[in-house]
Design a protein around this motif. Structure first.
Motif, PDB file in Angstrom:
ATOM      1  N   GLY A 113       0.793  -1.229   0.000  1.00  0.00           N
ATOM      2  CA  GLY A 113       0.000   0.000   0.000  1.00  0.00           C
ATOM      3  C   GLY A 113       0.822   1.274   0.000  1.00  0.00           C
ATOM      4  O   GLY A 113       0.305   2.345  -0.326  1.00  0.00           O
ATOM      5  N   ILE A 114       2.109   1.201   0.354  1.00  0.00           N
ATOM      6  CA  ILE A 114       2.938   2.413   0.395  1.00  0.00           C
ATOM      7  C   ILE A 114       3.988   2.444  -0.724  1.00  0.00           C
ATOM      8  O   ILE A 114       4.794   3.365  -0.787  1.00  0.00           O
ATOM      9  CB  ILE A 114       3.653   2.543   1.761  1.00  0.00           C
ATOM     10  N   LEU A 115       3.956   1.439  -1.612  1.00  0.00           N
ATOM     11  CA  LEU A 115       4.959   1.393  -2.679  1.00  0.00           C
ATOM     12  C   LEU A 115       4.773   2.531  -3.689  1.00  0.00           C
ATOM     13  O   LEU A 115       3.649   2.813  -4.117  1.00  0.00           O
ATOM     14  CB  LEU A 115       4.867   0.060  -3.433  1.00  0.00           C
ATOM     15  N   PRO A 116       5.863   3.190  -4.106  1.00  0.00           N
ATOM     16  CA  PRO A 116       5.789   4.142  -5.222  1.00  0.00           C
ATOM     17  C   PRO A 116       5.487   3.386  -6.524  1.00  0.00           C
ATOM     18  O   PRO A 116       5.796   2.199  -6.644  1.00  0.00           O
ATOM     19  CB  PRO A 116       7.196   4.763  -5.266  1.00  0.00           C
ATOM     20  N   THR A 117       4.905   4.061  -7.485  1.00  0.00           N
ATOM     21  CA  THR A 117       4.541   3.437  -8.751  1.00  0.00           C
ATOM     22  C   THR A 117       5.701   3.491  -9.749  1.00  0.00           C
ATOM     23  O   THR A 117       6.744   4.113  -9.489  1.00  0.00           O
ATOM     24  CB  THR A 117       3.324   4.130  -9.359  1.00  0.00           C
ATOM     25  N   TYR A 118       5.498   2.887 -10.901  1.00  0.00           N
ATOM     26  CA  TYR A 118       6.515   2.880 -11.956  1.00  0.00           C
ATOM     27  C   TYR A 118       6.835   4.302 -12.410  1.00  0.00           C
ATOM     28  O   TYR A 118       7.994   4.643 -12.662  1.00  0.00           O
ATOM     29  CB  TYR A 118       6.015   2.052 -13.150  1.00  0.00           C
ATOM     30  N   GLU A 119       5.846   5.140 -12.469  1.00  0.00           N
ATOM     31  CA  GLU A 119       6.048   6.528 -12.890  1.00  0.00           C
ATOM     32  C   GLU A 119       6.943   7.277 -11.919  1.00  0.00           C
ATOM     33  O   GLU A 119       7.678   8.193 -12.305  1.00  0.00           O
ATOM     34  CB  GLU A 119       4.699   7.233 -13.015  1.00  0.00           C
ATOM     35  N   GLN A 120       6.909   6.885 -10.639  1.00  0.00           N
ATOM     36  CA  GLN A 120       7.669   7.586  -9.606  1.00  0.00           C
ATOM     37  C   GLN A 120       9.106   7.083  -9.465  1.00  0.00           C
ATOM     38  O   GLN A 120      10.026   7.880  -9.291  1.00  0.00           O
ATOM     39  CB  GLN A 120       6.934   7.463  -8.261  1.00  0.00           C
ATOM     40  N   ILE A 121       9.332   5.770  -9.531  1.00  0.00           N
ATOM     41  CA  ILE A 121      10.688   5.253  -9.307  1.00  0.00           C
ATOM     42  C   ILE A 121      11.140   4.267 -10.385  1.00  0.00           C
ATOM     43  O   ILE A 121      12.184   3.622 -10.241  1.00  0.00           O
ATOM     44  CB  ILE A 121      10.811   4.585  -7.922  1.00  0.00           C
ATOM     45  N   GLY A 122      10.368   4.130 -11.441  1.00  0.00           N
ATOM     46  CA  GLY A 122      10.792   3.288 -12.550  1.00  0.00           C
ATOM     47  C   GLY A 122      10.744   1.803 -12.246  1.00  0.00           C
ATOM     48  O   GLY A 122       9.868   1.316 -11.519  1.00  0.00           O
ATOM     49  N   ILE A 123      11.727   1.072 -12.758  1.00  0.00           N
ATOM     50  CA  ILE A 123      11.727  -0.392 -12.697  1.00  0.00           C
ATOM     51  C   ILE A 123      11.781  -0.923 -11.277  1.00  0.00           C
ATOM     52  O   ILE A 123      11.381  -2.077 -11.005  1.00  0.00           O
ATOM     53  CB  ILE A 123      12.932  -0.942 -13.503  1.00  0.00           C
ATOM     54  N   LEU A 124      12.235  -0.106 -10.326  1.00  0.00           N
ATOM     55  CA  LEU A 124      12.287  -0.542  -8.931  1.00  0.00           C
ATOM     56  C   LEU A 124      10.887  -0.814  -8.380  1.00  0.00           C
ATOM     57  O   LEU A 124      10.725  -1.662  -7.493  1.00  0.00           O
ATOM     58  CB  LEU A 124      12.994   0.519  -8.078  1.00  0.00           C
ATOM     59  N   ALA A 125       9.873  -0.128  -8.902  1.00  0.00           N
ATOM     60  CA  ALA A 125       8.500  -0.296  -8.407  1.00  0.00           C
ATOM     61  C   ALA A 125       7.996  -1.718  -8.590  1.00  0.00           C
ATOM     62  O   ALA A 125       7.556  -2.358  -7.608  1.00  0.00           O
ATOM     63  CB  ALA A 125       7.565   0.714  -9.084  1.00  0.00           C
ATOM     64  N   PRO A 126       8.026  -2.280  -9.816  1.00  0.00           N
ATOM     65  CA  PRO A 126       7.563  -3.666  -9.950  1.00  0.00           C
ATOM     66  C   PRO A 126       8.448  -4.668  -9.220  1.00  0.00           C
ATOM     67  O   PRO A 126       7.949  -5.703  -8.763  1.00  0.00           O
ATOM     68  CB  PRO A 126       7.585  -3.907 -11.462  1.00  0.00           C
ATOM     69  N   ILE A 127       9.734  -4.360  -9.069  1.00  0.00           N
ATOM     70  CA  ILE A 127      10.621  -5.265  -8.326  1.00  0.00           C
ATOM     71  C   ILE A 127      10.194  -5.352  -6.864  1.00  0.00           C
ATOM     72  O   ILE A 127      10.090  -6.440  -6.283  1.00  0.00           O
ATOM     73  CB  ILE A 127      12.088  -4.805  -8.435  1.00  0.00           C
ATOM     74  N   LEU A 128       9.936  -4.196  -6.245  1.00  0.00           N
ATOM     75  CA  LEU A 128       9.484  -4.175  -4.847  1.00  0.00           C
ATOM     76  C   LEU A 128       8.118  -4.821  -4.694  1.00  0.00           C
ATOM     77  O   LEU A 128       7.842  -5.498  -3.689  1.00  0.00           O
ATOM     78  CB  LEU A 128       9.450  -2.730  -4.336  1.00  0.00           C
ATOM     79  N   LEU A 129       7.245  -4.630  -5.695  1.00  0.00           N
ATOM     80  CA  LEU A 129       5.930  -5.264  -5.664  1.00  0.00           C
ATOM     81  C   LEU A 129       6.068  -6.785  -5.672  1.00  0.00           C
ATOM     82  O   LEU A 129       5.376  -7.487  -4.914  1.00  0.00           O
ATOM     83  CB  LEU A 129       5.102  -4.804  -6.863  1.00  0.00           C
ATOM     84  N   VAL A 130       6.962  -7.294  -6.493  1.00  0.00           N
ATOM     85  CA  VAL A 130       7.194  -8.737  -6.559  1.00  0.00           C
ATOM     86  C   VAL A 130       7.716  -9.257  -5.221  1.00  0.00           C
ATOM     87  O   VAL A 130       7.268 -10.311  -4.733  1.00  0.00           O
ATOM     88  CB  VAL A 130       8.189  -9.076  -7.687  1.00  0.00           C
TER      89      VAL A 130
END
Length: 438
Positions: A113-130
């Motif tokens: 719920g607190i993760l930044p999105t792809y637009e905000q931090i790029g490829i790191l966003a989906p990595i953290l989501l995973v």
């Protein structure tokens, strides 16, 4: 049918469990499970929004596929969670394993719920989501085997089907709470508000869910069956090794038993809102509303089916489910594709009857295969391997089949094949509803 969770006072041979103690344990166990499965399910209901925010693509279907791929990633961790939590539960007890599982689930959901999105931090966003989804999968992998063992081991011999059904009732109730939350949020927020910040709130609630679940589980007592083997020093020091060495056939049975269960469950109760909104082109709010109604109907039938299996046997009720899905999946999906909201809802409800016929007796039937000293390990491994391989990938496979074939009914071929496999397994196993737990 009046729902009665009271136990007659009984002697386990080492201790006496009062009706009040047993009732408290079963309610706490199921309520904690509701909390955990709300956390697990909320991702599936917000998959379309998550796909756009974390996996931006020019093709909406590609974003959805990636989002469901992450949904499946959580399931990949379930066997690993089973390998840790199952033996842990058999060594130190069901209570400690269940408490640790709910802590991990609450924290990982809150982090989403607190993760930044792809637009905000790029490829790191989906990595953290995973990564967050992997931790969720670890927790879910430990939940099922320990939770099922906990409830079934508290049950009177003549009511194990009914008692075990509450494990699946609570899982469905967790999905229902998640579905209600998703329905409310998609109704009261505009698509822009939902994408901007509204989707985060259900995930942030995960920390509250985790705290409540932990509180309840810390207050429950260990199962009488486990205390009995612990008192007699019969607890296995290497339950996983004992399971793999002495019960390989039973693990294969558990895997085959679960294939139909997990595929039909996740397609009907998790994937269907996306299917109805993206394929049938019904508004997302309506597809989620139908899901709320269907899940409510489904969980109301689960204890009835568990009760029925205590009287007719596990196999007749279970086999009726596989036959229902094998024969009716294709015609009902065809109806859903070209029908009004009412017909779509009735088609889903008919499938829910057959899903309840498996989910009601399922926990008791599979728990009765294994002895107490390795039950949590064996259940965790067999069940979660099947869920990871077939259930977690079901929404992805269904979406891919439609994309590859252009046939909106193509997911039913997968459902039918899985139903037939589990049906063959059921014909080959022994009826256990009148036998004592090993």
């Amino acid at each position: 049918m009046a729902v009665n969770l009271e136990l007659n006072q009984r002697d386990t041979g080492k201790q006496t469990i009062s009706p009040a103690q047993a009732k408290k344990a079963v309610i706490a166990g199921t309520f904690g499970n509701i909390m955990e499965w709300y956390d697990w399910a909320i991702y599936g209901y917000f998959a379309p929004v998550i796909g756009q925010l974390f996996f931006p693509a020019t093709d909406a279907l590609a974003s959805l596929l990636l989002s469901f791929a992450v949904f499946a990633v959580g399931f990949i961790m379930r066997p690993l969670g089973a390998l840790f939590f199952g033996p842990y539960s058999d060594r130190v007890g069901r209570k400690k394993a269940l408490s640790l599982a709910v802590i991990l689930m609450g924290i990982s959901t809150f982090v989403m719920g607190i993760l930044p999105t792809y637009e905000q931090i790029g490829i790191l966003a989906p990595i953290l989501l995973v990564i967050a989804r992997l931790v969720q999968g670890l927790s879910a992998g430990g939940e099922w085997g320990s939770g099922t063992s906990f409830i079934v081991e508290y049950a009177p011999e003549s009511k194990r089907g009914f008692y075990g059904s509450w494990q699946q009732f609570s899982t469905g109730a967790g999905l229902l709470v998640g579905s209600v939350v998703a329905t409310v949020f998609t109704t009261i927020f505009s698509p822009q508000e939902l994408s901007a910040w509204g989707w985060r709130i259900p995930f942030l609630l995960g920390i509250i869910v985790g705290i409540v679940g932990l509180y309840l589980r810390m207050r429950i007592d260990e199962t009488p069956k486990y205390k009995e083997i612990a008192k007699d020093t019969k607890v296995s020091k290497k339950p996983l090794l004992d399971t793999l060495k002495n019960h390989p056939k039973e693990i294969l049975i558990a895997i085959g038993f679960t294939i139909h269960w997990t595929v039909s469950y996740y397609l009907l109760l998790t994937y269907m809102p996306t299917y109805i909104s993206k394929v049938v082109n019904l508004p997302m709010s309506l597809s989620l509303l139908s899901n709320v109604i269907v899940i409510t109907f489904f969980i109301s039938l689960v204890p009835v089916m568990g009760w029925l299996s205590d009287r007719l046997g596990r196999k007749p009720v279970l086999i009726s489910s596989t036959i229902g899905f094998a024969l009716l999946s294709y015609p009902l999906f065809s109806l859903i594709e070209h029908s009004s909201f009412v017909i779509i809802l009735l088609s889903q409800m008919l499938l829910a009857i057959f899903e309840a016929a498996y989910s009601g007796p399922g926990p008791a039937a599979i728990a009765e295969v294994f002895p107490t000293k390795i039950r949590a390990s064996a259940l965790s491994v067999g069940y979660n391997i099947s869920v990871a391989a077939f259930g977690g990938t079901a929404p992805f496979i269904a979406t891919y089949l439609i994309s590859a074939t252009g046939d909106n009914t193509s997911p039913t071929y997968y459902v039918i094949a899985c139903a037939v496999i589990s049906m063959l397994v059921l014909f080959g196993i022994k009826e256990t509803y009148k036998e004592p737990l090993k």
